[in-house]
Enzyme design. Structure first.
Site, PDB file in Angstrom:
ATOM      1  N   SER A  90      -8.452 -24.628  26.998  1.00 22.65           N
ATOM      2  CA  SER A  90      -9.432 -25.682  26.197  1.00 22.65           C
ATOM      3  C   SER A  90     -10.738 -25.444  26.332  1.00 22.65           C
ATOM      4  CB  SER A  90      -8.878 -27.146  26.510  1.00 22.65           C
ATOM      5  OG  SER A  90      -7.839 -27.297  25.813  1.00 22.65           O
ATOM      6  N   LYS A  93     -13.076 -24.833  23.353  1.00 21.99           N
ATOM      7  CA  LYS A  93     -13.501 -25.991  22.707  1.00 21.99           C
ATOM      8  C   LYS A  93     -14.994 -26.286  22.507  1.00 21.99           C
ATOM      9  CE  LYS A  93      -8.948 -28.123  22.679  1.00 21.99           C
ATOM     10  NZ  LYS A  93      -7.951 -29.029  23.568  1.00 21.99           N
ATOM     11  N   SER A 145      -9.370 -33.501  24.542  1.00 19.24           N
ATOM     12  CA  SER A 145      -9.103 -32.268  24.541  1.00 19.24           C
ATOM     13  C   SER A 145      -7.877 -32.013  23.327  1.00 19.24           C
ATOM     14  CB  SER A 145      -8.458 -31.756  25.915  1.00 19.24           C
ATOM     15  OG  SER A 145      -8.342 -30.280  25.929  1.00 19.24           O
ATOM     16  N   LYS A 251     -16.322 -29.038  30.135  1.00 17.67           N
ATOM     17  CA  LYS A 251     -15.001 -29.081  29.271  1.00 17.67           C
ATOM     18  C   LYS A 251     -14.117 -28.823  30.410  1.00 17.67           C
ATOM     19  CE  LYS A 251     -12.061 -29.744  26.235  1.00 17.67           C
ATOM     20  NZ  LYS A 251     -11.128 -30.007  27.203  1.00 17.67           N
TER      21      LYS A 251
END
Length: 409
Positions: A90, A93, A145, A251
């Protein structure tokens, strides 16, 4: 339909923009003086091999790949398998949010498609036909997320997920992330969906220059009501925001293939560091060890300030005999604190220039080497304009330079 038209126009503009060289309307150009091409401010010398400054007692990390980068300079202070291709999970992102911020408006209303709502794993639990703002979806993508939020964002910005992935890869190449290839906007496992610790640090460094992105990734909690769909309570998955002094992003990412990943940032004493750990046994412990190492073992040294005159170059045929060169930007580098730093400045410019010259013409570069490695570059610009002497004065100047007794008739 409108979004697809916008994407088509964007693509056409991109191809035209990259295929047609642009020349100066008049006067000499940088190419005339055969200077090196300018590099983007945020890249420094990003195309050069990664090296790691040797600080005191570098940390041991459990991550299979890791990078610690100085945000202001782009220098790598620690590297472990920095260019190794790995699934980014993730942390993908980061790039998705960056493209959304640059390509959309936060108050735009997005309608969630059935395809977006059907994306599984980590999600915001969106529904087909649900309407949210782009800002709300960005919070869902970066804090919760949400994979479904990422697909909704992609379809809104580029008309389809495939179009958006094309833009992701183009942006990655533009920013120098040459070891990255993205297949989706969320980071769920897919063949060929890879990045590297260095590329993720590079993308994050650029993204953190955007104030909207900084605000989003530093948010611990965001709640909002989306009638008639109910309330959303989004808590950031990055635990460092609560536990590490100065933590301000970025993140997390976790899949069975990628393992535990974390791209983090923290600011102290006017410095910001970016840490990346991929496939870590202890992503928070690894990250805190790297950030502590960066803050305690290194400091920033300013070598030249924006607009500061660096040296002068002789000018032929001008109303003045020399022109000062000034730095296009402030140039600072990270150096170890426990020993005298080995810093070298290398000047690259023509030996002489020819008038006329406009002000702020790029005519050279100042390269900085630390510990024998190139780490940063600033373009050198002409500090003033220089008009060419009238023809009769040039002729008279030539006559005066002739040896005695020469007949010019």
């Amino acid at each position: 339909m409108l979004s697809r038209l916008i994407f088509s126009l964007f693509l056409l503009g991109y191809l035209v923009g990259t295929g047609i060289p642009v020349a100066l309307a008049a006067g000499p150009s940088a190419e005339d003086y055969r200077v090196q091409p300018a590099l983007p401010v945020f890249l420094n010398l990003g195309e050069l091999p990664v090296f790691s400054l040797s600080g005191q007692d570098p940390p041991r990390v459990t991550a299979d790949a890791a990078v610690l980068m100085e945000a202001s300079t782009g220098q790598v202070l620690f590297a472990k398998n920095a260019h190794q291709l790995r699934p980014p999970a993730s942390t993908t992102k980061i790039l998705t949010a960056l493209l959304a911020i640059e390509g959309g408006r936060l108050n735009q209303v997005v309608t969630v498609s059935p395809r977006a709502a059907a994306v599984g794993e980590s999600s915001m639990h969106l529904f087909p036909g649900q309407r949210l703002t782009l800002e709300q979806l960005l919070y869902g993508a970066l804090l919760r997320s949400g994979n479904d939020a990422c697909v909704a964002i992609a379809e809104h910005i580029a008309g389809s997920e495939g179009n958006f992935v094309f833009l992701m890869n183009e942006k990655a190449r533009e920013l120098g992330a040459s070891h990255s290839h993205f297949c989706n906007p969320h980071g769920l496992p897919a063949p060929g969906h890879v990045s590297s610790a260095y590329d993720l640090a590079l993308l994050t460094r650029y993204a953190l220059k955007n104030s909207t992105f900084r605000a989003l990734v530093s948010t611990r909690y965001r709640g909002f009501v989306n009638p008639p769909w109910g309330e959303y309570h989004l808590h950031n998955t990055n635990r460092l925001l609560w536990s590490y002094q100065g933590a301000d992003g970025v993140k997390t990412g976790t899949t069975s293939e990628a393992g535990m990943c974390l791209v983090a940032s923290a600011s102290r004493g006017g410095r910001q560091l970016i840490s990346v750990v991929l496939h870590s046994d202890d992503r928070y412990g690894d990250t805190m060890a790297l950030l502590d190492y960066g803050f305690t073992s290194f400091k920033n040294m300013t070598l030249v300030k924006e607009g500061q005159a660096f040296r002068s170059i002789p000018v032929t045929g001008g109303v003045v005999s020399a022109v000062p060169l000034v730095s296009e930007r402030t140039l600072a580098v990270a150096v170890p604190v426990h020993r005298p730093p080995a810093v070298e400045k290398r000047f690259n410019a023509p030996a002489v220039l020819t008038a006329p010259l406009p002000k702020a013409l790029p005519v050279g570069t100042l390269d900085v080497w630390v510990e024998g490695e190139p780490v940063a570059r600033a373009r050198l610009l002409t500090g003033r304009s220089v008009q060419r002497l009238p023809a009769y004065r040039l002729w008279w100047k030539k006559v005066r330079a002739m040896p005695p007794g020469v007949n010019i008739s």
